[in-house]
Design a protein around this motif. Structure first.
Motif, mmCIF file in Angstrom:
data_model
loop_
_atom_site.group_PDB
_atom_site.id
_atom_site.type_symbol
_atom_site.label_atom_id
_atom_site.label_comp_id
_atom_site.label_asym_id
_atom_site.label_seq_id
_atom_site.Cartn_x
_atom_site.Cartn_y
_atom_site.Cartn_z
ATOM 1 N N LYS A 237 0.839 -1.201 0.000
ATOM 2 C CA LYS A 237 0.000 0.000 0.000
ATOM 3 C C LYS A 237 0.872 1.249 0.000
ATOM 4 O O LYS A 237 1.857 1.343 0.733
ATOM 5 C CB LYS A 237 -0.918 -0.003 1.218
ATOM 6 N N LYS A 238 0.484 2.214 -0.811
ATOM 7 C CA LYS A 238 1.243 3.464 -0.902
ATOM 8 C C LYS A 238 0.764 4.454 0.145
ATOM 9 O O LYS A 238 -0.389 4.405 0.598
ATOM 10 C CB LYS A 238 1.086 4.071 -2.296
ATOM 11 N N ASP A 239 1.649 5.373 0.525
ATOM 12 C CA ASP A 239 1.303 6.446 1.455
ATOM 13 C C ASP A 239 0.365 7.413 0.739
ATOM 14 O O ASP A 239 0.743 7.981 -0.307
ATOM 15 C CB ASP A 239 2.572 7.164 1.891
ATOM 16 N N PRO A 240 -0.865 7.652 1.237
ATOM 17 C CA PRO A 240 -1.822 8.528 0.543
ATOM 18 C C PRO A 240 -1.299 9.955 0.353
ATOM 19 O O PRO A 240 -1.635 10.617 -0.630
ATOM 20 C CB PRO A 240 -3.057 8.518 1.453
ATOM 21 N N LYS A 241 -0.451 10.405 1.266
ATOM 22 C CA LYS A 241 0.047 11.777 1.183
ATOM 23 C C LYS A 241 1.073 11.945 0.057
ATOM 24 O O LYS A 241 1.031 12.915 -0.697
ATOM 25 C CB LYS A 241 0.669 12.186 2.525
ATOM 26 N N THR A 242 1.986 11.008 -0.018
ATOM 27 C CA THR A 242 3.071 11.129 -1.028
ATOM 28 C C THR A 242 2.807 10.296 -2.283
ATOM 29 O O THR A 242 3.514 10.436 -3.277
ATOM 30 C CB THR A 242 4.407 10.661 -0.420
ATOM 31 N N ASN A 243 1.799 9.438 -2.211
ATOM 32 C CA ASN A 243 1.511 8.493 -3.315
ATOM 33 C C ASN A 243 2.754 7.682 -3.684
ATOM 34 O O ASN A 243 3.010 7.406 -4.842
ATOM 35 C CB ASN A 243 0.976 9.233 -4.551
ATOM 36 N N ASP A 244 3.508 7.339 -2.641
ATOM 37 C CA ASP A 244 4.722 6.543 -2.843
ATOM 38 C C ASP A 244 4.779 5.448 -1.796
ATOM 39 O O ASP A 244 4.046 5.493 -0.794
ATOM 40 C CB ASP A 244 5.955 7.444 -2.732
ATOM 41 N N TYR A 245 5.670 4.488 -2.008
ATOM 42 C CA TYR A 245 5.801 3.390 -1.059
ATOM 43 C C TYR A 245 6.562 3.846 0.185
ATOM 44 O O TYR A 245 7.378 4.780 0.124
ATOM 45 C CB TYR A 245 6.545 2.223 -1.715
ATOM 46 N N PRO A 246 6.315 3.225 1.335
ATOM 47 C CA PRO A 246 7.045 3.575 2.570
ATOM 48 C C PRO A 246 8.545 3.396 2.408
ATOM 49 O O PRO A 246 8.995 2.531 1.641
ATOM 50 C CB PRO A 246 6.485 2.588 3.609
ATOM 51 N N ASP A 247 9.339 4.197 3.123
ATOM 52 C CA ASP A 247 10.795 4.118 3.075
ATOM 53 C C ASP A 247 11.265 3.024 4.032
ATOM 54 O O ASP A 247 11.229 3.181 5.244
ATOM 55 C CB ASP A 247 11.397 5.473 3.472
ATOM 56 N N GLU A 248 11.711 1.916 3.477
ATOM 57 C CA GLU A 248 12.088 0.765 4.309
ATOM 58 C C GLU A 248 13.419 0.971 5.012
ATOM 59 O O GLU A 248 13.703 0.319 6.011
ATOM 60 C CB GLU A 248 12.156 -0.506 3.459
ATOM 61 N N VAL A 249 14.255 1.883 4.504
ATOM 62 C CA VAL A 249 15.585 2.085 5.096
ATOM 63 C C VAL A 249 15.458 2.584 6.526
ATOM 64 O O VAL A 249 16.232 2.202 7.412
ATOM 65 C CB VAL A 249 16.412 3.078 4.249
ATOM 66 N N GLU A 250 14.463 3.450 6.767
ATOM 67 C CA GLU A 250 14.295 4.031 8.098
ATOM 68 C C GLU A 250 13.528 3.104 9.042
ATOM 69 O O GLU A 250 13.346 3.419 10.214
ATOM 70 C CB GLU A 250 13.563 5.374 7.969
ATOM 71 N N MET A 251 13.036 1.968 8.534
ATOM 72 C CA MET A 251 12.274 1.042 9.366
ATOM 73 C C MET A 251 13.198 0.091 10.118
ATOM 74 O O MET A 251 14.293 -0.221 9.665
ATOM 75 C CB MET A 251 11.320 0.204 8.494
ATOM 76 N N THR A 252 12.704 -0.397 11.223
ATOM 77 C CA THR A 252 13.404 -1.451 11.952
ATOM 78 C C THR A 252 13.087 -2.783 11.270
ATOM 79 O O THR A 252 12.118 -2.878 10.500
ATOM 80 C CB THR A 252 12.929 -1.524 13.409
ATOM 81 N N PRO A 253 13.878 -3.822 11.513
ATOM 82 C CA PRO A 253 13.557 -5.136 10.934
ATOM 83 C C PRO A 253 12.143 -5.600 11.262
ATOM 84 O O PRO A 253 11.476 -6.224 10.440
ATOM 85 C CB PRO A 253 14.611 -6.055 11.558
#
Length: 913
Positions: A250-266
């Motif tokens: 699912k894309k972020d409704p605000k940016t219409n882009d996919y979440p940034d996985e680099v900033e996520m924890t495992p």
């Protein structure tokens, strides 16, 4: 006129070439008494002395006179045959890297011995090429006796030999074989995944027997090793069933882009909803960790992979590729937009013109995935695994020479294509054969009647007759006519090489009638009165002792002398040509069967206006003109002017065929440069013991390119840079490490750890097979691309462009991209795999045996992949097992390019046809 005057004063170029040979022949003859003084046991010792002289710095030319004198004397002692001065001249021409033209029956087989022996002394090997297996085996045994007497080793390459036997034959001082076997062995050597399995050891000096037949007649078609790739069509069907189980992130409704996985924890990445991400602009797909785990579950639950393994194991990598292509087919490629389904086939639509691209297919499995999606039959094609033209194969030799009875008519082609001069050697005795003018008939049936009458007359008086035909069909037609007339005869269609020699050997016997194809009999002598050797062997049988054979031969030779004189008085061998061939050389070859060594003979050609050559260059108009001027059925025309007209027609055909061969070579020269480079690189990798260093250097170049590109981004993002590094190398780095030096250090550390865990030798073996697998796969794709490009490039001539120039530009652009793709793919794979140290050794798979047959050859990529697992991972540290697995999924050709360019992988670093 001026040229004729110069020739009259100074002689022709050929006369001058022959004149320069005579002083050297005189020196060789002056050393004859020196060679005669040695005992049989001293000849191998003299060979050693000549080799020592070479080792001390002397050249082959320095020892030429002594070597020729020794070889001549050895032939005299072993075979009882002493080379004539003209044979020594011919051998000197061969040694100088030129073509010797000698009339049939002048002893070309013996003539080449001196040159072959001299050049074998260098220790680099001499290849002697014949037109068929029978002649290769016969000559290696016959002339081999001379070489062995001199202390040299002789080998023979036959089509039924295994790899070890071939290698032993190539390691001999002199090696006999056919052009096909030498060429195919070269191609097979460059498909090996182990350098020790190669059989050839280089291309030093080559003597081609019947060089016009091999380098001209057979040069229109290249050597090709082809075979089907791995039959994976069922995998596309299987994978297609489960594509509906995957969901998009699912894309972020605000940016219409996919979440940034680099900033996520495992933990956050694991909880991310969705299995894949799409990039519709560049038509690429990438799976999330959840998506990869779903692929693994599907494969295990439906028994598509073996229990106990995972999709991350090396042998299962390709399934990620199948799922990627299937998902792209369903989500990014749409019917009646990207393609249409017509006549049960998926046909690509050109996105710029809207037209169907006839005959084009999407590469790397995408087309098969679309066929599975549309529930069509998945097409599987043969792939060209390796190919080379005879022209480019024989031009690899440091020195090339050849011999034939008919080369002068093709001297221009030999000079332009091979840079070979032709020297016509004078005969030992003047030619006594009478070549009569052609007889031309209106209809083919009249011609056959005339030939049968002529044969009948000659047969009645006992004169031997050889009738040449242009096809098997016509030889059988003539045979039926002769049978009805009650004339006993032999038919030779070149179907059995051993039988060919026996028939030709007896073709000169009294009353013999032989019907043969025009090419039959090359390399074998027709002796007037027949062959005493053949008759002696027939009398005592194959099981007889040498003493019994010698006794029978002595009796047969006495009888042969009487038969020879009788046939000679009857006019010798009468050669009849039933049709003019499109090449004058073939006609001359047929004529040359008669009149050997000064024997009498006669030749004549019978032609009809229905013959192929006359139809093609005269047509029905010529036949109608002949009828109008009064030519009647059954009445021949016989005039020298007609002969000249026919020769002009033959010249036109020869010129056309030369252009065909030259055109083939022009295009193959492009492929040849690429082939040489890729084979050289492949050879380097097979023997390189520090491939991790090569990989690290490539990685540094890639990192440098990534950072260079990153500098020019308008809005540089640390997250985007981290993504590029992760997608390219599988390394999850913190923002603090995102400097060029930091990335290089991380990669070096990763490589060092793998080397410590797996062992330097094991890791090197693994990398080697990754390289070989990728080189072979990409090279096959390149061959397919060049083949398709060659078919299509001619259309560019309509745009006033030179097709050959366009072929060169596109071919080399694609080749450069292929090299980059190989480099990047292997580098990426090496860093993405991880070494696991466990207590249980992985189940080893045996590598497939590569089938070296011309028609069938198994997938090189699969062989390399399995051999990589088997060889690279079979030994680890003491008491431990080492398994190499992938920590990040393989990048498919239609996935986002790891370099972060925004293009498809196949259109960027992994661009392919």
């Amino acid at each position: 006129m001026f040229d004729k005057l110069l020739t009259l004063i100074f002689g022709s170029a050929n006369d001058r070439a022959v004149k320069t040979l005579k002083p050297v022949v005189a020196q060789i003859e002056a050393r004859e008494s020196w060679a005669q003084a040695f005992s049989d046991e001293q000849f191998p010792e003299q060979t050693k002395i000549l080799k020592e002289r070479l080792a001390k710095g002397e050249t082959l030319d320095d020892i030429l006179v002594d070597a020729f004198a020794l070889a001549r004397e050895a032939a005299k002692r072993v075979l009882g045959e002493r080379a004539y001065p003209c044979q020594l001249m011919g051998s000197l021409v061969l040694h100088s890297g030129r073509i010797t033209e000698m009339k049939t029956g002048e002893g070309k087989t013996l003539m080449c011995v001196c040159a072959a022996y001299l050049n074998s002394l260098s220790g680099k090997g001499v290849h002697i090429v014949t037109v068929n297996d029978y002649l290769a085996e016969r000559d290696s045994q016959w002339m081999g006796r001379i070489y062995r007497f001199l202390g040299q080793t002789v080998g023979c390459i036959l089509s039924n030999m295994d790899n070890d036997a071939r290698k032993a034959a190539y390691n001999c001082d002199l090696t006999y074989g056919t052009n096909n076997e030498f060429g195919f062995d070269y191609l097979r050597d460059n498909m090996q995944i182990d350098a020790s399995r190669k059989v050839q050891r280089g291309f030093n000096f080559c003597i081609v027997d019947e060089i016009d037949s091999i380098l001209i007649d057979e040069a229109r078609t290249p050597l090709i090793i082809s075979g089907q790739g791995e039959d994976d069509t069922f995998k596309f069907h299987e994978v297609d069933k489960y594509i509906g189980m995957f969901t998009e992130v699912k894309k972020d409704p605000k940016t219409n882009d996919y979440p940034d996985e680099v900033e996520m924890t495992p933990e956050q990445r694991a909880a991310l909803e969705g299995d894949y991400k799409l990039d519709e602009k560049s038509k690429r797909v990438s799976f999330t960790d959840k998506g990869m785990n779903k692929i693994n579950d599907i494969l295990l639950s439906h028994n598509l992979i073996e229990p106990g393994t995972t999709v991350f194991d090396e042998q299962n990598f390709e399934f990620v590729h199948y799922f990627t292509q299937a998902l792209r087919a369903h989500t990014l490629y749409h019917p009646d937009v990207d393609y249409v389904v017509k006549d049960g086939q998926v046909q690509i639509v050109d996105e710029f013109t809207g037209r169907i691209l006839e005959g084009r297919r999407y590469g790397d499995g995408l087309h098969q995935a679309i066929e599975a999606k549309e529930h069509l039959k998945i097409a599987q094609r043969n792939r060209t695994l390796a190919t080379i033209t005879f022209q480019n194969f024989f031009r690899m030799y440091d020195k090339l020479s050849g011999m034939t009875g008919t080369a002068a008519t093709e001297a221009v082609e030999f000079d332009k294509i091979y840079n070979l001069d032709v020297v016509v050697i004078p005969t030992n005795k003047p030619v006594a054969r009478i070549d009569e003018d052609d007889e031309v008939y209106l209809n083919e049936s009249d011609k056959w009647i005339a030939i049968s009458k002529e044969v009948e007359e000659a047969h009645k008086k006992g004169q031997p007759v050889l009738i040449g035909t242009v096809s098997v069909e016509k030889s059988e037609h003539l045979s039926a006519i002769l049978t009805r007339k009650g004339i006993r005869h032999e038919v030779l269609n070149a179907k059995n090489h051993a039988r060919e020699a026996l028939i030709i050997a007896e073709a000169g016997a009294k009353g013999a009638v032989t019907v043969a194809t025009n090419m039959a009999g090359r390399g074998t002598d027709i002796k007037l009165g027949g062959s005493p050797e053949t008759r002696a062997r027939k009398k005592v049988g194959t099981e007889a002792s040498q003493e019994q054979f010698d006794e029978a031969l002595k009796i047969e030779k006495e009888q042969w002398k009487k038969d020879y004189e009788e046939v000679k008085n009857l006019g010798g061998l009468y050669v009849i040509g039933s049709e003019r061939h499109e090449s004058r050389r073939i006609d001359n070859q047929l004529r040359g069967r008669s009149g050997r060594q000064g024997d009498p003979g006669r030749s004549k050609f019978y032609i009809s206006m229905d013959d192929d050559l006359m139809r093609l260059f005269g047509g029905e108009k010529m036949k109608a003109i002949m009828s109008r001027i009064g030519m009647q059925p059954g009445e021949p025309i016989n005039h020298p002017m007609l002969n000249r007209s026919i020769e002009k027609a033959q010249k036109k055909v020869e010129e056309r065929n030369f252009e065909i061969r030259k055109n083939l070579l022009d295009y193959d020269d492009v492929l040849n440069q690429q082939r040489k480079f890729i084979y050289e690189q492949r050879d380097e990798i097979l023997v390189d013991e520090d491939l991790s260093g090569r990989v690290m250097n490539n990685a540094k170049e890639t990192v440098s390119e990534i950072f260079e590109e990153f500098k020019h981004e308008r809005t540089p993002s640390q997250s985007a840079l981290a993504d590029k590094i992760y997608n390219t190398f599988g390394q999850q780095l913190s923002y603090d490490q995102l400097t060029e030096e930091g990335v290089d250090a991380a990669l070096q550390n990763d490589l060092t750890q793998k080397e410590m865990l797996a062992g330097k030798q094991n890791l090197n073996m693994f990398i080697r097979y990754q390289y070989i697998q990728m080189i072979d796969k990409k090279w096959l794709d390149q061959l397919e691309f060049l083949d398709g490009l060659r078919e299509a490039v001619h259309l560019r001539s309509y745009g006033s462009k030179n097709p050959l120039t366009e072929y060169k530009i596109d071919g080399f652009n694609q080749f450069d991209e292929m090299l980059d793709s190989i480099r990047d793919s292997v580098t990426s794979r090496v860093f993405k795999v991880k070494v696991q140290v466990g207590s249980q050794p992985p189940r080893q798979q045996q590598p497939r045996q590569m089938n070296a047959q011309h028609q069938e050859a198994q997938s090189m990529a699969r062989s390399a992949q399995q051999a990589a697992q088997n060889s690279a991972m079979k030994s680890g540290r003491q008491g431990q097992s080492v398994t190499v697995t992938r920590s990040v999924p393989k990048v498919g050709r239609n996935d986002p390019c790891p370099c972060g360019s925004g293009k498809k992988y196949k259109n960027c670093c992994g661009r392919n046809s």
